[in-house]
Design a protein around this motif. Structure first.
Motif, PDB file in Angstrom:
ATOM      1  N   ILE A 116       0.840  -1.203   0.000  1.00  0.00           N
ATOM      2  CA  ILE A 116       0.000   0.000   0.000  1.00  0.00           C
ATOM      3  C   ILE A 116       0.871   1.247   0.000  1.00  0.00           C
ATOM      4  CG2 ILE A 116      -1.692   1.320   1.325  1.00  0.00           C
ATOM      5  CD1 ILE A 116      -2.721  -1.409   2.381  1.00  0.00           C
ATOM      6  N   ILE A 130       1.129   4.215  -2.722  1.00  0.00           N
ATOM      7  CA  ILE A 130       0.908   5.621  -2.381  1.00  0.00           C
ATOM      8  C   ILE A 130       2.122   6.455  -2.788  1.00  0.00           C
ATOM      9  CG2 ILE A 130       0.658   7.233  -0.443  1.00  0.00           C
ATOM     10  CD1 ILE A 130      -1.196   5.195   0.844  1.00  0.00           C
ATOM     11  N   ARG A 177       2.128   7.113  -6.380  1.00  0.00           N
ATOM     12  CA  ARG A 177       1.145   8.141  -6.709  1.00  0.00           C
ATOM     13  C   ARG A 177       1.695   9.531  -6.363  1.00  0.00           C
ATOM     14  NH1 ARG A 177      -2.539  10.193  -9.928  1.00  0.00           N
ATOM     15  NH2 ARG A 177      -4.068  11.489  -8.858  1.00  0.00           N
ATOM     16  N   GLU A 234       4.010  10.569  -8.950  1.00  0.00           N
ATOM     17  CA  GLU A 234       3.273  10.985 -10.140  1.00  0.00           C
ATOM     18  C   GLU A 234       2.736  12.411 -10.001  1.00  0.00           C
ATOM     19  OE1 GLU A 234       0.902   7.494 -11.979  1.00  0.00           O
ATOM     20  OE2 GLU A 234      -0.511   9.043 -11.359  1.00  0.00           O
ATOM     21  N   ILE A 236      -4.249  16.254  -0.968  1.00  0.00           N
ATOM     22  CA  ILE A 236      -4.877  15.381  -1.962  1.00  0.00           C
ATOM     23  C   ILE A 236      -4.924  13.936  -1.478  1.00  0.00           C
ATOM     24  CG2 ILE A 236      -4.566  14.353  -4.247  1.00  0.00           C
ATOM     25  CD1 ILE A 236      -3.424  17.097  -5.120  1.00  0.00           C
ATOM     26  N   MET A 237      -3.793  13.486  -0.949  1.00  0.00           N
ATOM     27  CA  MET A 237      -3.732  12.086  -0.518  1.00  0.00           C
ATOM     28  C   MET A 237      -4.498  11.866   0.776  1.00  0.00           C
ATOM     29  SD  MET A 237      -2.068  10.714  -2.903  1.00  0.00           S
ATOM     30  CE  MET A 237      -1.875   9.057  -2.262  1.00  0.00           C
ATOM     31  N   GLY A 238      -4.510  12.876   1.620  1.00  0.00           N
ATOM     32  CA  GLY A 238      -5.249  12.763   2.874  1.00  0.00           C
ATOM     33  C   GLY A 238      -4.392  12.202   3.989  1.00  0.00           C
ATOM     34  N   PHE A 248      -8.439   8.179   5.890  1.00  0.00           N
ATOM     35  CA  PHE A 248      -8.822   6.957   5.201  1.00  0.00           C
ATOM     36  C   PHE A 248      -8.894   5.726   6.097  1.00  0.00           C
ATOM     37  CE2 PHE A 248      -4.303   6.214   4.247  1.00  0.00           C
ATOM     38  CZ  PHE A 248      -3.823   7.466   3.899  1.00  0.00           C
ATOM     39  N   SER A 260     -12.115   3.399   5.617  1.00  0.00           N
ATOM     40  CA  SER A 260     -12.300   2.460   4.526  1.00  0.00           C
ATOM     41  C   SER A 260     -11.896   1.039   4.886  1.00  0.00           C
ATOM     42  CB  SER A 260     -11.482   2.917   3.328  1.00  0.00           C
ATOM     43  OG  SER A 260     -10.137   3.031   3.731  1.00  0.00           O
ATOM     44  N   LYS A 302     -18.698   5.296   1.489  1.00  0.00           N
ATOM     45  CA  LYS A 302     -17.816   4.239   1.925  1.00  0.00           C
ATOM     46  C   LYS A 302     -18.413   2.877   1.581  1.00  0.00           C
ATOM     47  CE  LYS A 302     -17.269   3.117   6.222  1.00  0.00           C
ATOM     48  NZ  LYS A 302     -17.249   3.449   7.649  1.00  0.00           N
ATOM     49  N   TYR A 324      -4.868   1.734 -14.236  1.00  0.00           N
ATOM     50  CA  TYR A 324      -3.924   1.854 -13.128  1.00  0.00           C
ATOM     51  C   TYR A 324      -4.462   2.873 -12.145  1.00  0.00           C
ATOM     52  CZ  TYR A 324      -1.258   6.155 -14.252  1.00  0.00           C
ATOM     53  OH  TYR A 324      -0.840   7.432 -14.447  1.00  0.00           O
ATOM     54  N   SER A 357      -4.011   5.692 -10.830  1.00  0.00           N
ATOM     55  CA  SER A 357      -4.319   7.100 -11.064  1.00  0.00           C
ATOM     56  C   SER A 357      -5.572   7.283 -11.922  1.00  0.00           C
ATOM     57  CB  SER A 357      -3.133   7.787 -11.721  1.00  0.00           C
ATOM     58  OG  SER A 357      -2.009   7.663 -10.885  1.00  0.00           O
ATOM     59  N   ILE A 394      -8.481   6.746  -9.688  1.00  0.00           N
ATOM     60  CA  ILE A 394      -8.635   7.930  -8.843  1.00  0.00           C
ATOM     61  C   ILE A 394      -9.333   9.042  -9.621  1.00  0.00           C
ATOM     62  CG2 ILE A 394      -7.334   9.850  -7.843  1.00  0.00           C
ATOM     63  CD1 ILE A 394      -5.374   7.726  -6.787  1.00  0.00           C
ATOM     64  N   LYS A 447     -12.803  10.616  -8.573  1.00  0.00           N
ATOM     65  CA  LYS A 447     -12.876  12.031  -8.218  1.00  0.00           C
ATOM     66  C   LYS A 447     -13.937  12.740  -9.042  1.00  0.00           C
ATOM     67  CE  LYS A 447      -8.916  13.616  -5.814  1.00  0.00           C
ATOM     68  NZ  LYS A 447      -7.675  14.402  -5.820  1.00  0.00           N
ATOM     69  N   VAL A 489     -10.166  11.977  -0.240  1.00  0.00           N
ATOM     70  CA  VAL A 489      -8.702  11.926  -0.264  1.00  0.00           C
ATOM     71  C   VAL A 489      -8.258  10.674  -1.007  1.00  0.00           C
ATOM     72  CG1 VAL A 489      -8.358  13.297   1.806  1.00  0.00           C
ATOM     73  CG2 VAL A 489      -8.641  10.826   2.004  1.00  0.00           C
ATOM     74  N   GLU A 490      -7.193  10.796  -1.761  1.00  0.00           N
ATOM     75  CA  GLU A 490      -6.766   9.694  -2.619  1.00  0.00           C
ATOM     76  C   GLU A 490      -6.253   8.485  -1.852  1.00  0.00           C
ATOM     77  OE1 GLU A 490      -4.208  10.839  -5.759  1.00  0.00           O
ATOM     78  OE2 GLU A 490      -5.494  12.490  -6.416  1.00  0.00           O
ATOM     79  N   GLY A 491      -5.705   8.772  -0.656  1.00  0.00           N
ATOM     80  CA  GLY A 491      -5.135   7.687   0.145  1.00  0.00           C
ATOM     81  C   GLY A 491      -6.127   6.577   0.430  1.00  0.00           C
ATOM     82  N   THR A 492      -7.416   6.923   0.428  1.00  0.00           N
ATOM     83  CA  THR A 492      -8.451   5.935   0.712  1.00  0.00           C
ATOM     84  C   THR A 492      -8.397   4.749  -0.246  1.00  0.00           C
ATOM     85  OG1 THR A 492      -9.794   7.796   1.361  1.00  0.00           O
ATOM     86  CG2 THR A 492     -10.927   5.708   1.089  1.00  0.00           C
ATOM     87  N   TYR A 522      -5.937   3.158  -1.925  1.00  0.00           N
ATOM     88  CA  TYR A 522      -4.883   2.141  -1.965  1.00  0.00           C
ATOM     89  C   TYR A 522      -5.123   0.946  -1.060  1.00  0.00           C
ATOM     90  CZ  TYR A 522      -2.691   5.497  -4.927  1.00  0.00           C
ATOM     91  OH  TYR A 522      -2.449   6.334  -5.951  1.00  0.00           O
ATOM     92  N   PRO A 523      -5.494   1.177   0.185  1.00  0.00           N
ATOM     93  CA  PRO A 523      -5.772  -0.005   1.015  1.00  0.00           C
ATOM     94  C   PRO A 523      -6.903  -0.850   0.426  1.00  0.00           C
ATOM     95  CG  PRO A 523      -5.880   2.021   2.322  1.00  0.00           C
ATOM     96  CD  PRO A 523      -5.618   2.433   0.913  1.00  0.00           C
ATOM     97  N   LEU A 524      -7.900  -0.174  -0.186  1.00  0.00           N
ATOM     98  CA  LEU A 524      -9.018  -0.905  -0.780  1.00  0.00           C
ATOM     99  C   LEU A 524      -8.555  -1.787  -1.929  1.00  0.00           C
ATOM    100  CD1 LEU A 524     -12.086   1.470  -1.007  1.00  0.00           C
ATOM    101  CD2 LEU A 524     -11.953  -0.799   0.018  1.00  0.00           C
ATOM    102  N   THR A 548      -5.588  -2.985  -2.486  1.00  0.00           N
ATOM    103  CA  THR A 548      -4.782  -4.093  -1.973  1.00  0.00           C
ATOM    104  C   THR A 548      -5.671  -5.181  -1.384  1.00  0.00           C
ATOM    105  OG1 THR A 548      -3.039  -2.531  -1.494  1.00  0.00           O
ATOM    106  CG2 THR A 548      -2.865  -4.680  -0.456  1.00  0.00           C
ATOM    107  N   LYS A 550       1.186  -0.113 -12.379  1.00  0.00           N
ATOM    108  CA  LYS A 550       0.404  -1.281 -11.992  1.00  0.00           C
ATOM    109  C   LYS A 550      -0.967  -1.173 -12.643  1.00  0.00           C
ATOM    110  CE  LYS A 550       1.365  -2.956  -7.326  1.00  0.00           C
ATOM    111  NZ  LYS A 550       1.101  -2.620  -5.919  1.00  0.00           N
ATOM    112  N   TYR A 562      -4.609  -2.709 -12.863  1.00  0.00           N
ATOM    113  CA  TYR A 562      -5.512  -3.640 -12.185  1.00  0.00           C
ATOM    114  C   TYR A 562      -6.588  -4.092 -13.150  1.00  0.00           C
ATOM    115  CZ  TYR A 562      -3.611  -2.370  -7.629  1.00  0.00           C
ATOM    116  OH  TYR A 562      -2.803  -2.180  -6.561  1.00  0.00           O
TER     117      TYR A 562
END
Lengths: 537, 106
Positions: free
Chosen positions: A44, A48, A51, A54, A78-80, A85, A88, B12, B29, B31, B34, B38, B45-48, B50-52, B54, B76, B78
């Motif tokens: 993860i 990140i 990203r 990028e 942006i990423m938070g 998060f 989630s 969510k 991929y 981005s 995302i 968006k 927030v974008e971070g949300t 990635y864990p999902l 994975t 990557k 998907y």
């Protein structure tokens, strides 16, 4: 002018301002910490990072351009933040509500707090219930039942926890209080967190300007090592805490039971010979009470603090309540002062010495006296453990008596009659008291014609305490009169002067005649009788 | 009740569904996903994400392959697995039920 660094994010090289670097570094470590340590987390975080890389590329057209702190802030936005998060990931495959409950707080460690929302008194039981995740009714019942097991210590424990354990005030604290179950995986999780903490601290330290030029790879190895030590240390601390609590509580119970109930607890006799049992024979009433209080405080307070420290270590609650330290130190000092006070008081009880003398004329036609010992009524009741310079304790029907042996001396009489002088000696706070103490000593002998029977013990009256009481008996023998020392007399005769310079032990079973020079051994077996019994005729 | 909070909860709940929907059209991929999320205002927030991603991959609903990129490092990509497609079908049905239920309530 600003210093810049060259960094590599996910395979792309960037130039970055040092403040921007610090911020970014911090952010990535927060993310790292949030996701933990396993393979998933690494993936993860890698995603990140790529990203982030990028996003930087989008913002920087020319590769010679430098990333500024504003740009980093922008990207963090942006990423938070990891907290944003968090949501989630908490509701995957939820079998039931309870699981969900434990999941929502799984990144928090469980701490012991007092639960003010469900309190009866201080919220200790409800806090413990939340900590162990059991129904608070059960905790309360256990606490109540404990009262029958350990009595007042129960209350003591409650108050210690009440004072020592902080109340859960904020939402975060309430969550921590209800934390997660203490399972193996959670312990693992806690340790993981701990490791992350260390890493983060270390990283912050590394990000420090003075350290910033150092190589990066070496640090990881170091921080992992430190983390492992930290985790091991933590486990040791908990084990140590458990040991402290056990020692503390067992010794407190042991102390108090031995002081108040009996002289033995779990086979441990804290004071040899069970002296505490007899202390009331040595220290008078009020002083004794203060002595107990003093002793209890001086020994008890450190033990309570020991247990408290242990509880603190096990449940990792923070308490900076200075009142606890100050109060316990104060109480301990009071204990010490009380002990000194009672000691001084005890010593002053021995300040003055006084004697009380009784003289008795013995009238007998015989010119030979037969001296013998009376029956030892106490021989079966004596405490065989205690013999303080001849001082013995007898327990008869649950009552304790102090006993001691009188000492017999034989001197030449000034008159033509036998006489016996009994000199009782005792100490006391002042002369009057000493006099009273001396007078109170109870010693008897009996005379039947020429047979004198001495009691083997002199006794202190009931409820009196030891004041170094002594009894000296002097038998005055006129010249040319004879005495016979029965074999048992060896117990009380003391340094009797005689012309043969014989030891006390050799003088028994013999006839002695009083001459002007002193007692002289004589073979004469005077008429009319040989043994005392026949005298009765 | 906090409106934002409720909205976040709703988002969510269907976020996984949305990701699977996006990927059902074409492999993408992170981005790209995302960007779509968006535009659909599904994530804040974008971070949300990635864990999902994975987790979906670990559960066997997604797989990924590395693809060279013209600008920068490999990416990557998907895509849905067979399991993922079945899962998506079930989610489709669940979604229809939900919409129906809401419409009935309205």
């Amino acid at each position: 002018m600003k210093k810049t660094f060259t960094i590599n994010i996910s395979g792309t090289v960037f130039h970055i301002d040092d403040d921007a670097y610090e911020r970014l570094n911090n952010y990535i470590f927060q993310i790292n910490r949030h996701f933990g340590n396993d393979a998933d987390a690494k993936e993860i975080v890698q995603d990140i990072e790529s990203r982030i890389s990028e996003l930087f590329q989008e913002r920087i057209k020319d590769h010679s351009e430098v990333i500024t702190i504003e740009q980093v802030e922008d990207i963090v936005k942006i990423m938070g933040m990891p907290e944003a998060f968090e949501d989630s990931k908490d509701d995957e495959n939820i079998p039931n509500d309870e699981y969900a409950k434990s999941q929502t707080t799984r990144s928090r460690g469980r701490r012991l707090y007092r639960d003010g929302d469900n309190r009866v008194l201080g919220g200790v039981c409800s806090g413990l219930a939340a900590y162990f995740d059991i129904d608070m009714v059960i905790v309360r019942v256990i606490f109540f039942l404990l009262f029958f097991l350990i009595g007042p210590f129960n209350l003591m424990l409650y108050f210690i926890l009440w004072i020592g354990v902080p109340k859960a005030r904020t939402t975060a604290q309430r969550l921590e209080m209800k934390g997660k179950e203490a399972t193996v995986s959670n312990i693992e999780k806690t340790i993981k967190e701990e490791i992350q903490d260390v890493k983060e601290n270390y990283q912050n330290f590394r990000a420090n300007k003075s350290y910033i030029r150092s190589r990066e790879r070496l640090d990881d190895a170091g921080s992992v090592l430190i983390s492992v030590f930290r985790a091991i240390l933590k486990i040791i601390v908990v084990i140590f805490g458990i040991i402290l609590v056990s020692i503390g509580i067992i010794s407190i119970i042991g102390l108090f039971t031995s002081l108040f109930v009996s002289s033995e607890f779990l086979g441990i006799t804290p004071f040899n010979h069970g002296i505490p049992h007899y202390l009331d024979l040595f220290i008078s009433g009020a002083t004794l009470t203060w002595f107990w209080v003093g002793l209890g405080l001086t020994i008890g307070i450190p033990l309570i603090m020991l247990a408290y420290l242990g509880i603190k270590l096990i449940f990792r609650f923070k308490s900076n309540n200075p009142a606890i330290g100050v109060t316990s130190f104060g109480l301990w000092m009071i204990g010490v002062v009380l002990l000194i006070f009672t000691a001084v008081r005890g010593v002053s009880d021995f300040k003055s010495v006084s004697t009380s003398t009784k003289q008795e004329q013995l009238t007998t036609k015989s010119d030979t006296l037969y001296l013998k010992m009376g029956n030892d009524e106490f021989s079966d009741y004596l405490d065989s453990n205690i013999d303080i310079d001849g001082l013995r304790i007898a327990s008869v029907n649950g009552k304790q008596f102090l006993l001691n042996q009188p000492r017999l001396d034989i001197e030449r009489s000034e008159t033509n009659d036998f006489s016996i002088v009994i000199r009782s000696k005792a100490r006391g706070r002042d002369l009057d008291k000493a006099q009273n103490n001396a007078r109170d000593i109870n010693y008897k002998f009996t005379q039947k014609d020429s047979l004198i029977t001495f009691q083997p013990w002199f006794m202190l009256p009931d409820k009196s305490v030891w004041h170094k009481q002594e009894v000296d008996i002097t038998l005055k023998v006129p010249e040319n009169k004879t005495i016979f020392l029965n074999n048992e007399m060896v117990k009380i005769i003391h340094d009797i002067k005689n012309t043969s310079n014989m030891w006390d032990g050799d003088m028994i079973g013999k006839y002695w005649i009083m001459k002007p020079e002193g007692l002289e051994l004589t073979q004469r077996k005077p008429a009319p009788v040989e043994t005392p019994k026949k005298l009765k005729k | 009740m906090n409106l934002e909070n409720t909205k976040a909860q709703m988002r969510k709940g269907i976020l996984e569904y949305c990701i699977l929907l996006t990927l059902s059209r074409k492999a993408s991929y992170a981005s790209d996903i995302i960007a779509e999320m968006k535009t659909a205002q599904m994530i804040v927030v974008e971070g949300t994400l990635y864990p999902l991603l994975t987790r979906l991959k670990n559960d066997g609903y997604l797989s990924y392959r590395w693809e060279e990129s013209l600008q920068g490092p490999p990416r990557k990509y998907y895509e849905l697995t067979e399991d993922g497609k079945m899962f998506l079908n079930e989610l489709d049905m669940a979604w229809r039920d939900l919409v129906e239920a809401i419409n009935q309530l309205k």
